[in-house]
Design a protein around this motif. Structure first.
Motif, PDB file in Angstrom:
ATOM      1  N   ASP A 196      36.764 -76.718   3.143  1.00  0.00           N
ATOM      2  CA  ASP A 196      37.854 -76.869   4.112  1.00  0.00           C
ATOM      3  C   ASP A 196      38.157 -78.326   4.424  1.00  0.00           C
ATOM      4  OD1 ASP A 196      35.618 -77.486   5.567  1.00  0.00           O
ATOM      5  OD2 ASP A 196      35.982 -76.065   7.197  1.00  0.00           O
ATOM      6  N   GLU A 197      37.732 -79.240   3.571  1.00  0.00           N
ATOM      7  CA  GLU A 197      37.978 -80.660   3.781  1.00  0.00           C
ATOM      8  C   GLU A 197      39.106 -81.168   2.887  1.00  0.00           C
ATOM      9  OE1 GLU A 197      33.776 -82.543   5.251  1.00  0.00           O
ATOM     10  OE2 GLU A 197      33.982 -82.271   3.089  1.00  0.00           O
ATOM     11  N   VAL A 198      39.588 -82.368   3.227  1.00  0.00           N
ATOM     12  CA  VAL A 198      40.618 -83.052   2.438  1.00  0.00           C
ATOM     13  C   VAL A 198      40.164 -84.490   2.216  1.00  0.00           C
ATOM     14  CG1 VAL A 198      43.009 -83.902   2.428  1.00  0.00           C
ATOM     15  CG2 VAL A 198      42.494 -81.625   3.349  1.00  0.00           C
ATOM     16  N   ARG A 199      40.308 -84.977   0.998  1.00  0.00           N
ATOM     17  CA  ARG A 199      40.006 -86.395   0.726  1.00  0.00           C
ATOM     18  C   ARG A 199      41.311 -87.167   0.585  1.00  0.00           C
ATOM     19  NH1 ARG A 199      37.241 -85.931  -3.608  1.00  0.00           N
ATOM     20  NH2 ARG A 199      38.840 -86.561  -5.107  1.00  0.00           N
ATOM     21  N   ILE A 200      41.367 -88.287   1.286  1.00  0.00           N
ATOM     22  CA  ILE A 200      42.531 -89.173   1.284  1.00  0.00           C
ATOM     23  C   ILE A 200      42.191 -90.446   0.527  1.00  0.00           C
ATOM     24  CG2 ILE A 200      44.187 -90.458   2.704  1.00  0.00           C
ATOM     25  CD1 ILE A 200      44.318 -87.469   3.171  1.00  0.00           C
ATOM     26  N   ARG A 201      43.064 -90.875  -0.367  1.00  0.00           N
ATOM     27  CA  ARG A 201      42.945 -92.201  -0.975  1.00  0.00           C
ATOM     28  C   ARG A 201      43.610 -93.192  -0.033  1.00  0.00           C
ATOM     29  NH1 ARG A 201      39.294 -94.535  -4.005  1.00  0.00           N
ATOM     30  NH2 ARG A 201      40.044 -96.571  -4.658  1.00  0.00           N
ATOM     31  N   VAL A 202      42.823 -94.052   0.574  1.00  0.00           N
ATOM     32  CA  VAL A 202      43.301 -94.905   1.670  1.00  0.00           C
ATOM     33  C   VAL A 202      44.114 -96.079   1.143  1.00  0.00           C
ATOM     34  CG1 VAL A 202      42.615 -96.294   3.651  1.00  0.00           C
ATOM     35  CG2 VAL A 202      41.300 -94.249   3.049  1.00  0.00           C
ATOM     36  N   GLU A 203      45.239 -96.350   1.822  1.00  0.00           N
ATOM     37  CA  GLU A 203      46.081 -97.499   1.495  1.00  0.00           C
ATOM     38  C   GLU A 203      46.046 -98.573   2.575  1.00  0.00           C
ATOM     39  OE1 GLU A 203      50.061 -96.143   0.808  1.00  0.00           O
ATOM     40  OE2 GLU A 203      49.392 -94.445  -0.414  1.00  0.00           O
ATOM     41  N   ALA A 244      38.855 -91.506   2.575  1.00  0.00           N
ATOM     42  CA  ALA A 244      38.520 -90.961   3.889  1.00  0.00           C
ATOM     43  C   ALA A 244      38.521 -89.446   3.783  1.00  0.00           C
ATOM     44  CB  ALA A 244      39.523 -91.431   4.941  1.00  0.00           C
ATOM     45  N   ILE A 245      37.804 -88.809   4.709  1.00  0.00           N
ATOM     46  CA  ILE A 245      37.661 -87.357   4.705  1.00  0.00           C
ATOM     47  C   ILE A 245      38.237 -86.776   5.994  1.00  0.00           C
ATOM     48  CG2 ILE A 245      36.044 -85.427   4.532  1.00  0.00           C
ATOM     49  CD1 ILE A 245      36.139 -87.178   2.024  1.00  0.00           C
ATOM     50  N   LEU A 246      39.043 -85.729   5.847  1.00  0.00           N
ATOM     51  CA  LEU A 246      39.553 -84.984   6.992  1.00  0.00           C
ATOM     52  C   LEU A 246      38.864 -83.634   7.062  1.00  0.00           C
ATOM     53  CD1 LEU A 246      43.405 -85.637   6.785  1.00  0.00           C
ATOM     54  CD2 LEU A 246      41.657 -86.946   8.006  1.00  0.00           C
ATOM     55  N   PHE A 247      38.612 -83.163   8.288  1.00  0.00           N
ATOM     56  CA  PHE A 247      37.988 -81.866   8.514  1.00  0.00           C
ATOM     57  C   PHE A 247      39.056 -80.804   8.764  1.00  0.00           C
ATOM     58  CE2 PHE A 247      35.122 -85.009  10.823  1.00  0.00           C
ATOM     59  CZ  PHE A 247      34.356 -85.280   9.698  1.00  0.00           C
ATOM     60  N   ALA A 248      38.608 -79.573   8.918  1.00  0.00           N
ATOM     61  CA  ALA A 248      39.542 -78.486   9.203  1.00  0.00           C
ATOM     62  C   ALA A 248      40.256 -78.682  10.536  1.00  0.00           C
ATOM     63  CB  ALA A 248      38.811 -77.148   9.185  1.00  0.00           C
ATOM     64  N   ARG A 249      39.591 -79.320  11.505  1.00  0.00           N
ATOM     65  CA  ARG A 249      40.195 -79.538  12.812  1.00  0.00           C
ATOM     66  C   ARG A 249      40.846 -80.920  12.934  1.00  0.00           C
ATOM     67  NH1 ARG A 249      38.260 -76.533  17.333  1.00  0.00           N
ATOM     68  NH2 ARG A 249      39.453 -78.009  18.597  1.00  0.00           N
ATOM     69  N   SER A 290      41.143 -75.368   3.229  1.00  0.00           N
ATOM     70  CA  SER A 290      41.683 -76.283   4.237  1.00  0.00           C
ATOM     71  C   SER A 290      42.903 -75.672   4.913  1.00  0.00           C
ATOM     72  CB  SER A 290      42.079 -77.618   3.606  1.00  0.00           C
ATOM     73  OG  SER A 290      42.793 -78.422   4.545  1.00  0.00           O
ATOM     74  N   PRO A 291      42.968 -75.728   6.253  1.00  0.00           N
ATOM     75  CA  PRO A 291      44.128 -75.191   6.979  1.00  0.00           C
ATOM     76  C   PRO A 291      45.212 -76.234   7.250  1.00  0.00           C
ATOM     77  CG  PRO A 291      42.412 -75.725   8.545  1.00  0.00           C
ATOM     78  CD  PRO A 291      41.883 -76.120   7.178  1.00  0.00           C
ATOM     79  N   SER A 307      31.405 -77.602   8.646  1.00  0.00           N
ATOM     80  CA  SER A 307      31.802 -77.302  10.015  1.00  0.00           C
ATOM     81  C   SER A 307      33.247 -77.738  10.187  1.00  0.00           C
ATOM     82  CB  SER A 307      30.915 -78.063  11.003  1.00  0.00           C
ATOM     83  OG  SER A 307      31.535 -78.184  12.253  1.00  0.00           O
ATOM     84  N   PRO A 308      34.097 -76.949  10.845  1.00  0.00           N
ATOM     85  CA  PRO A 308      35.499 -77.349  11.012  1.00  0.00           C
ATOM     86  C   PRO A 308      35.674 -78.624  11.827  1.00  0.00           C
ATOM     87  CG  PRO A 308      35.009 -75.394  12.323  1.00  0.00           C
ATOM     88  CD  PRO A 308      33.836 -75.613  11.426  1.00  0.00           C
ATOM     89  N   VAL A 309      34.669 -78.987  12.637  1.00  0.00           N
ATOM     90  CA  VAL A 309      34.755 -80.224  13.415  1.00  0.00           C
ATOM     91  C   VAL A 309      33.911 -81.341  12.816  1.00  0.00           C
ATOM     92  CG1 VAL A 309      35.326 -79.044  15.556  1.00  0.00           C
ATOM     93  CG2 VAL A 309      32.928 -79.443  14.998  1.00  0.00           C
ATOM     94  N   GLY A 310      33.336 -81.110  11.637  1.00  0.00           N
ATOM     95  CA  GLY A 310      32.655 -82.177  10.914  1.00  0.00           C
ATOM     96  C   GLY A 310      31.188 -82.387  11.233  1.00  0.00           C
TER      97      GLY A 310
END
Length: 351
Positions: A33-40, A142-147, A99-100, A3-6
């Protein structure tokens, strides 16, 4: 299917958005459509950190343990008392093909959405954090959604400084919009727009003062609770007047604002991280004026009912943290207004 809003990351209860969820799925595998971030680094919002620190009597180890417990239980950093979280910086690890967000692996970014809706996992037990400040060095994902929203960190600023600014970048943007619109509507240019910022020496408060002045405010006052903050704000030169008052005392707050400006404020911006400031902000604002609440400690029921009880004809806005162009505006104020940068750097040094 994502889902674009998770919504697909919500574990309980079903049918709610991620921010309202009790638990999120924080597994590292991403959807298309997700993005994974390596958190600092995390930046806990001020109201959340204050509540945790006061609860544990300033015991940093106990604060660290509770933050770890919240993340482990909820799959996100969502303080159950304040309902707030913060934001983070890290490096883009993987980007789904759909991912947008226009991010690519290797980008160093700040997330401009709350940790209360961001799937998060830490893998270092927060060993590099003493629990005594809002910024939390850590390792995890952490995970980011499309929105979701994220900003690539500027190369000319230290990451910790960028994080501190971007954490509150919605405040100056909305302040600038409200003040600018009011200035444009004023037919009598001799009656300039007056702005009061409650908590003017803090992160969001200092940016709001700078934004109000840039947007055309005729006079500004920063209200702070103690002499040390008054002296710092005076040295920064961000306000025309600086007043001392406890924002939880409605009569004293209104008197301080009127004493500094000669009348009630046209726009009052609340940037403090303690509860109980709603009635004073309303009382300090002129009829027909606007109150902007930028504190997660705000009781919006108290604000609405208090305004009704005072027969106050004011517009009340909730600062939701997003205004188009907010990151760019906040960073430009940091770069171009020496007083803003000095306050931020002093705060980071103290932390």
């Amino acid at each position: 299917m994502t889902s674009p809003v998770g919504l697909h990351r919500v574990l309980e209860p079903s049918g709610v958005l991620p921010q309202a969820a009790l638990r999120l799925d924080n597994r590292p595998e991403i959807g298309a459509d997700e993005v994974r971030i390596r958190v600092e680094r995390l930046n806990l919002d001020a109201a959340s950190y204050r509540q945790l620190s006061e609860k544990h009597g300033g015991d940093g180890a106990a604060v660290r343990t509770e933050v770890l417990d919240i993340i482990a239980k909820r799959g996100k950093m969502h303080n159950p008392v304040t309902g707030s979280g913060g934001m983070l910086i890290g490096t883009v690890d993987e980007v789904g093909p759909c991912s947008p967000l226009r991010l690519k692996p290797g980008d160093r970014v700040a997330t401009l959405v709350s940790l209360t809706l961001t799937p998060l996992s830490v893998d270092d037990d927060l060993a590099g954090w003493d629990g005594l400040g809002e910024q939390v060095p850590c390792s995890g994902h952490a995970i980011l959604f499309a929105r979701s929203i994220a900003a690539v960190l500027p190369a000319d600023l230290p990451p910790g400084l960028s994080l501190a600014v971007l954490d509150v970048c919605g405040a100056p943007a909305l302040t600038a919009r409200v003040v600018g619109d009011l200035v444009a509507r004023r037919q009598d240019r001799s009656a300039g727009v007056t702005v009061a910022v409650i908590g003017g020496a803090g992160k969001s408060g200092s940016l709001a003062l700078a934004a109000a002045r840039r947007a055309g405010a005729a006079r500004t006052v920063g209200v702070v609770p103690v002499a040390a903050e008054r002296d710092r704000l005076l040295a920064a030169g961000l306000a025309d007047e600086v007043a001392l008052a406890d924002a939880r005392d409605p009569v004293a707050l209104a008197a301080a604002v009127e004493g500094a400006l000669g009348r009630a404020a046209d726009v009052t911006v609340v940037c403090v991280d303690v509860p109980g400031c709603e009635h004073g902000a309303v009382l300090a604002t002129a009829d027909g004026g606007t109150v902007i609440f930028f504190s997660m400690a705000t009781s919006f029921a108290a604000a609405a009912l208090g305004a009704e009880g005072l027969a106050a004809d004011v517009t009340m806005l909730v600062g939701n943290g997003f205004v188009p162009g907010h990151a760019e505006l906040a960073l430009s104020l940091l770069r171009e207004v020496p007083g803003v940068r000095s306050l931020f750097e002093a705060r980071l040094a103290a932390d």
